[in-house]
Design an enzyme around this catalytic site. Sequence first.
Site, PDB file in Angstrom:
ATOM      1  N   ALA A   1       0.841  -1.204   0.000  1.00 54.57           N
ATOM      2  CA  ALA A   1       0.000   0.000   0.000  1.00 54.57           C
ATOM      3  C   ALA A   1       0.869   1.244   0.000  1.00 54.57           C
ATOM      4  O   ALA A   1       0.585   2.233   0.668  1.00 54.57           O
ATOM      5  CB  ALA A   1      -0.905  -0.020   1.224  1.00 54.57           C
ATOM      6  N   GLY A   2       1.960   1.197  -0.766  1.00 61.56           N
ATOM      7  CA  GLY A   2       2.840   2.358  -0.880  1.00 61.56           C
ATOM      8  C   GLY A   2       2.368   3.260  -2.012  1.00 61.56           C
ATOM      9  O   GLY A   2       1.184   3.269  -2.374  1.00 61.56           O
TER      10      GLY A   2
ATOM     11  N   LEU B   1       3.016   3.439  -5.500  1.00 70.84           N
ATOM     12  CA  LEU B   1       2.450   2.881  -6.735  1.00 70.84           C
ATOM     13  C   LEU B   1       1.281   1.948  -6.459  1.00 70.84           C
ATOM     14  O   LEU B   1       0.310   1.921  -7.206  1.00 70.84           O
ATOM     15  CB  LEU B   1       3.523   2.147  -7.545  1.00 70.84           C
ATOM     16  CG  LEU B   1       4.494   3.013  -8.335  1.00 70.84           C
ATOM     17  CD1 LEU B   1       5.172   2.191  -9.417  1.00 70.84           C
ATOM     18  CD2 LEU B   1       3.840   4.225  -8.969  1.00 70.84           C
TER      19      LEU B   1
ATOM     20  N   ARG C   1      -0.692  -3.914  10.571  1.00 63.11           N
ATOM     21  CA  ARG C   1      -0.888  -2.945   9.459  1.00 63.11           C
ATOM     22  C   ARG C   1      -2.342  -2.976   8.998  1.00 63.11           C
ATOM     23  O   ARG C   1      -2.945  -1.952   8.689  1.00 63.11           O
ATOM     24  CB  ARG C   1       0.012  -3.302   8.268  1.00 63.11           C
ATOM     25  CG  ARG C   1       1.465  -2.979   8.451  1.00 63.11           C
ATOM     26  CD  ARG C   1       1.804  -1.527   8.291  1.00 63.11           C
ATOM     27  NE  ARG C   1       1.695  -1.042   6.922  1.00 63.11           N
ATOM     28  CZ  ARG C   1       1.566   0.232   6.583  1.00 63.11           C
ATOM     29  NH1 ARG C   1       1.514   1.153   7.517  1.00 63.11           N
ATOM     30  NH2 ARG C   1       1.489   0.593   5.323  1.00 63.11           N
TER      31      ARG C   1
ATOM     32  N   ASN D   1      11.375  -1.208 -10.178  1.00 68.63           N
ATOM     33  CA  ASN D   1      12.362  -0.504 -10.996  1.00 68.63           C
ATOM     34  C   ASN D   1      13.649  -1.337 -11.048  1.00 68.63           C
ATOM     35  O   ASN D   1      13.869  -2.206 -10.209  1.00 68.63           O
ATOM     36  CB  ASN D   1      12.657   0.850 -10.330  1.00 68.63           C
ATOM     37  CG  ASN D   1      13.230   1.841 -11.300  1.00 68.63           C
ATOM     38  OD1 ASN D   1      13.245   1.621 -12.512  1.00 68.63           O
ATOM     39  ND2 ASN D   1      13.713   2.958 -10.778  1.00 68.63           N
TER      40      ASN D   1
ATOM     41  N   LYS E   1      15.979   2.294 -18.891  1.00 66.56           N
ATOM     42  CA  LYS E   1      15.662   3.042 -17.664  1.00 66.56           C
ATOM     43  C   LYS E   1      16.767   2.818 -16.639  1.00 66.56           C
ATOM     44  O   LYS E   1      17.191   3.753 -15.953  1.00 66.56           O
ATOM     45  CB  LYS E   1      14.302   2.570 -17.144  1.00 66.56           C
ATOM     46  CG  LYS E   1      13.845   3.167 -15.832  1.00 66.56           C
ATOM     47  CD  LYS E   1      12.836   4.273 -16.047  1.00 66.56           C
ATOM     48  CE  LYS E   1      12.528   5.124 -14.826  1.00 66.56           C
ATOM     49  NZ  LYS E   1      11.925   4.402 -13.739  1.00 66.56           N
TER      50      LYS E   1
ATOM     51  N   ASN F   1      21.237   8.968 -10.993  1.00 68.04           N
ATOM     52  CA  ASN F   1      20.886   8.921  -9.565  1.00 68.04           C
ATOM     53  C   ASN F   1      22.093   8.874  -8.606  1.00 68.04           C
ATOM     54  O   ASN F   1      22.145   9.679  -7.666  1.00 68.04           O
ATOM     55  CB  ASN F   1      19.933   7.750  -9.295  1.00 68.04           C
ATOM     56  CG  ASN F   1      18.618   7.899 -10.063  1.00 68.04           C
ATOM     57  OD1 ASN F   1      18.498   8.754 -10.930  1.00 68.04           O
ATOM     58  ND2 ASN F   1      17.635   7.084  -9.749  1.00 68.04           N
TER      59      ASN F   1
ATOM     60  N   ASN G   1      18.835  17.015 -10.050  1.00 68.04           N
ATOM     61  CA  ASN G   1      19.278  16.449 -11.332  1.00 68.04           C
ATOM     62  C   ASN G   1      20.012  17.507 -12.162  1.00 68.04           C
ATOM     63  O   ASN G   1      21.033  17.223 -12.799  1.00 68.04           O
ATOM     64  CB  ASN G   1      18.080  15.895 -12.110  1.00 68.04           C
ATOM     65  CG  ASN G   1      17.478  14.671 -11.426  1.00 68.04           C
ATOM     66  OD1 ASN G   1      18.039  14.164 -10.463  1.00 68.04           O
ATOM     67  ND2 ASN G   1      16.355  14.197 -11.931  1.00 68.04           N
TER      68      ASN G   1
ATOM     69  N   GLU H   1      17.465   1.220  -3.831  1.00 63.23           N
ATOM     70  CA  GLU H   1      17.377   0.009  -4.659  1.00 63.23           C
ATOM     71  C   GLU H   1      18.702  -0.202  -5.413  1.00 63.23           C
ATOM     72  O   GLU H   1      18.715  -0.738  -6.520  1.00 63.23           O
ATOM     73  CB  GLU H   1      16.192   0.121  -5.616  1.00 63.23           C
ATOM     74  CG  GLU H   1      14.853   0.148  -4.878  1.00 63.23           C
ATOM     75  CD  GLU H   1      13.631   0.194  -5.786  1.00 63.23           C
ATOM     76  OE1 GLU H   1      12.783  -0.716  -5.737  1.00 63.23           O
ATOM     77  OE2 GLU H   1      13.519   1.168  -6.556  1.00 63.23           O
TER      78      GLU H   1
HETATM   79  P1  NAD Z   1       6.803   2.326  -1.501  1.00 63.11           P
HETATM   80  O1  NAD Z   1       7.909   2.127  -0.540  1.00 63.11           O
HETATM   81  O2  NAD Z   1       6.032   3.604  -1.472  1.00 63.11           O
HETATM   82  O3  NAD Z   1       5.734   1.153  -1.349  1.00 63.11           O
HETATM   83  C1  NAD Z   1       6.083  -0.182  -1.167  1.00 63.11           C
HETATM   84  C2  NAD Z   1       5.067  -0.780  -0.199  1.00 63.11           C
HETATM   85  O4  NAD Z   1       5.213  -2.192  -0.192  1.00 63.11           O
HETATM   86  C3  NAD Z   1       5.253  -0.293   1.238  1.00 63.11           C
HETATM   87  O5  NAD Z   1       4.011   0.169   1.736  1.00 63.11           O
HETATM   88  C4  NAD Z   1       5.685  -1.563   1.982  1.00 63.11           C
HETATM   89  O6  NAD Z   1       5.242  -1.598   3.325  1.00 63.11           O
HETATM   90  C5  NAD Z   1       4.988  -2.614   1.131  1.00 63.11           C
HETATM   91  N1  NAD Z   1       5.496  -3.967   1.331  1.00 63.11           N
HETATM   92  C6  NAD Z   1       6.783  -4.404   1.348  1.00 63.11           C
HETATM   93  N2  NAD Z   1       6.836  -5.720   1.594  1.00 63.11           N
HETATM   94  C7  NAD Z   1       5.550  -6.139   1.737  1.00 63.11           C
HETATM   95  C8  NAD Z   1       4.939  -7.392   2.023  1.00 63.11           C
HETATM   96  N3  NAD Z   1       5.668  -8.490   2.246  1.00 63.11           N
HETATM   97  N4  NAD Z   1       3.589  -7.453   2.101  1.00 63.11           N
HETATM   98  C9  NAD Z   1       2.829  -6.346   1.929  1.00 63.11           C
HETATM   99  N5  NAD Z   1       3.360  -5.118   1.664  1.00 63.11           N
HETATM  100  C10 NAD Z   1       4.693  -5.026   1.568  1.00 63.11           C
HETATM  101  O7  NAD Z   1       7.404   2.057  -2.954  1.00 63.11           O
HETATM  102  P2  NAD Z   1       6.938   2.689  -4.345  1.00 63.11           P
HETATM  103  O8  NAD Z   1       7.464   4.085  -4.462  1.00 63.11           O
HETATM  104  O9  NAD Z   1       5.504   2.447  -4.556  1.00 63.11           O
HETATM  105  O10 NAD Z   1       7.822   1.816  -5.349  1.00 63.11           O
HETATM  106  C11 NAD Z   1       7.495   0.489  -5.725  1.00 63.11           C
HETATM  107  C12 NAD Z   1       8.384   0.138  -6.901  1.00 63.11           C
HETATM  108  O11 NAD Z   1       7.981   0.959  -8.012  1.00 63.11           O
HETATM  109  C13 NAD Z   1       9.866   0.430  -6.688  1.00 63.11           C
HETATM  110  O12 NAD Z   1      10.666  -0.529  -7.320  1.00 63.11           O
HETATM  111  C14 NAD Z   1      10.062   1.799  -7.336  1.00 63.11           C
HETATM  112  O13 NAD Z   1      11.394   2.033  -7.779  1.00 63.11           O
HETATM  113  C15 NAD Z   1       9.104   1.690  -8.522  1.00 63.11           C
HETATM  114  N6  NAD Z   1       8.632   2.986  -9.022  1.00 63.11           N
HETATM  115  C16 NAD Z   1       8.108   3.913  -8.167  1.00 63.11           C
HETATM  116  C17 NAD Z   1       7.649   5.117  -8.675  1.00 63.11           C
HETATM  117  C18 NAD Z   1       7.050   6.184  -7.769  1.00 63.11           C
HETATM  118  O14 NAD Z   1       6.760   7.285  -8.267  1.00 63.11           O
HETATM  119  N7  NAD Z   1       6.831   5.941  -6.511  1.00 63.11           N
HETATM  120  C19 NAD Z   1       7.732   5.378 -10.056  1.00 63.11           C
HETATM  121  C20 NAD Z   1       8.245   4.388 -10.908  1.00 63.11           C
HETATM  122  C21 NAD Z   1       8.714   3.187 -10.369  1.00 63.11           C
HETATM  123  O1  KPL Z   2      13.819   7.941 -12.935  1.00 67.41           O
HETATM  124  C1  KPL Z   2      14.462   8.832 -12.410  1.00 67.41           C
HETATM  125  C2  KPL Z   2      14.673   8.743 -10.950  1.00 67.41           C
HETATM  126  O2  KPL Z   2      14.847   9.756 -10.274  1.00 67.41           O
HETATM  127  O3  KPL Z   2      14.634   7.597 -10.447  1.00 67.41           O
HETATM  128  C3  KPL Z   2      15.057   9.925 -13.250  1.00 67.41           C
HETATM  129  C4  KPL Z   2      14.247  11.207 -13.078  1.00 67.41           C
HETATM  130  C5  KPL Z   2      15.014   9.534 -14.715  1.00 67.41           C
HETATM  131  C6  KPL Z   2      16.478  10.182 -12.892  1.00 67.41           C
HETATM  132  O4  KPL Z   2      17.250   9.043 -13.114  1.00 67.41           O
END
Ligand code: NAD
Ligand code: KPL
Length: 305
Positions: A10-11, A13, A37, A105, A184, A192, A202, A264
Site C-alpha cells: 500500500a505504498g 504505486l 498494518r 524498478n 531506464k 541517480n 538532477n 534500490e
Molecule cells: P513504496 O515504498 O512507497 O511502497 C512499497 C510498499 O510495499 C510499502 O508500503 C511496503 O510496506 C509494502 N510492502 C513491502 N513488503 C511487503 C509485504 N511483504 N507485504 C505487503 N506489503 C509489503 O514504494 P513505491 O514508491 O511504490 O515503489 C514500488 C516500486 O515501483 C519500486 O521498485 C520503485 O522504484 C518503482 N517505481 C516507483 C515510482 C514512484 O513514483 N513511486 C515510479 C516508478 C517506479
Molecule cells: O527515474 C528517475 C529517478 O529519479 O529515479 C530519473 C528522473 C530519470 C532520474 O534518473
Amino acid sequence: MSTLWHVLGAGSLGTLWATRLTRAGLPVRLILRDRSRLASYQAVSGLTLVEQGQAHTYPVIGETADSPGLIHRLLVACKAYDAQGAVAQLAHRLAPDAELILLQNGLGSQDAVAAQLPQARCVFASSTEGAYRESEWRVVFAGHGYTWLGDVNHPTPPLWLEDLHAAGIAHEWSTDILTRLWRKLALNCAINPLTVIHHCRNGGLQDHRCEVAILCSELTQLLDRCGQPAAAHNLQAEVERVIQATAANYSSMYQDVANGRRTEISYLLGYACRVALRHQLSLPHLQQLQVRLVQHLDAHRLPID
Ligand code: NAD
Ligand code: KPL
C-alpha cells in the site's frame, strides 16, 4: 465479472493503481504486511489519492497474506528488495494460472520472482508515472506518465489490459520490455548515484558533464555486450535531455537517502556492475561509482545492498 486484482503493497504505486482500478468499478483487494498494518488500515475509511489538489478516498478492502482465497492476478507493488520475500509469503495462495505484474524498478528482482514461480505468468512493467506518500494511506499522484508492460516469454497481450484502459492507467504493451527496463536502468545509473554523491538536484549534474559522459560511454558498452543495442542508442543524448527536463527535481535515490530510506542500489548500479563482471567487461568508472555510493550509504548508516 472481472477477475479480482490483488495489490501487494500500500505504498505509492500500489495506492496509485488500487485507487484507480477501484474508481473504475473493478474488484480490488489490498494485501498488507501483517495484522497490525491491517488493523491500522481498517481504522481509516480507505486509501486516499490526491490528484491536482483534490483528495478522494476509496474503500479498498484490505487483507494479509494469511487471508483465505486464491489469487489469480497479483500486482506486486513493493520495492525491488522486498519482491521475492513478499511473493514467497503468498505462494500458497497463487492459483496455478496466476498472473503477476511486477512494477519494480531496475533489474534482477523480476527474474528472481519468475524463477520462484515457473508456472505463473510474470509480466514486467516499467513506469514513468510518479507518486509519493503524503502520509499513511494517502498518496499524491505527482507525475503523469506511461507504464510499459511486457512478457519476455509470451508476446501476446493479456486481456486484462482492458481493465487498465477502463481505469485510465496510461499503458502500452511492449514486445521489448527488457530493452525498456535496461534503458531506464542505464538512465538511473548515469544520474541517480551522482546526485547522491554531489548532493544535488538532477540539474546540478550540468556542472559534471564529463563524469556523466564517461559513465554513459561505459553504460553503452555494457548494453551492447548484453545484446541491448536499442537500449544503448544515443544514451548520452537522452541522459542530458532528462537532466535538463528534470533539472529542478531530486532523483528517487537522492530522496531515499535524504529520507533515511533503503535504496534500490542492488537492482540498479549494483546490477549493472555485477553483469559487467560476469561478462569480464572492465568498466572502471562505473565500478568506482559503485564504491563511492556504497561508502556514502555506509556513512549515512543505510543498507549497502
Ligand atoms: P513504496 O515504498 O512507497 O511502497 C512499497 C510498499 O510495499 C510499502 O508500503 C511496503 O510496506 C509494502 N510492502 C513491502 N513488503 C511487503 C509485504 N511483504 N507485504 C505487503 N506489503 C509489503 O514504494 P513505491 O514508491 O511504490 O515503489 C514500488 C516500486 O515501483 C519500486 O521498485 C520503485 O522504484 C518503482 N517505481 C516507483 C515510482 C514512484 O513514483 N513511486 C515510479 C516508478 C517506479
Ligand atoms: O527515474 C528517475 C529517478 O529519479 O529515479 C530519473 C528522473 C530519470 C532520474 O534518473
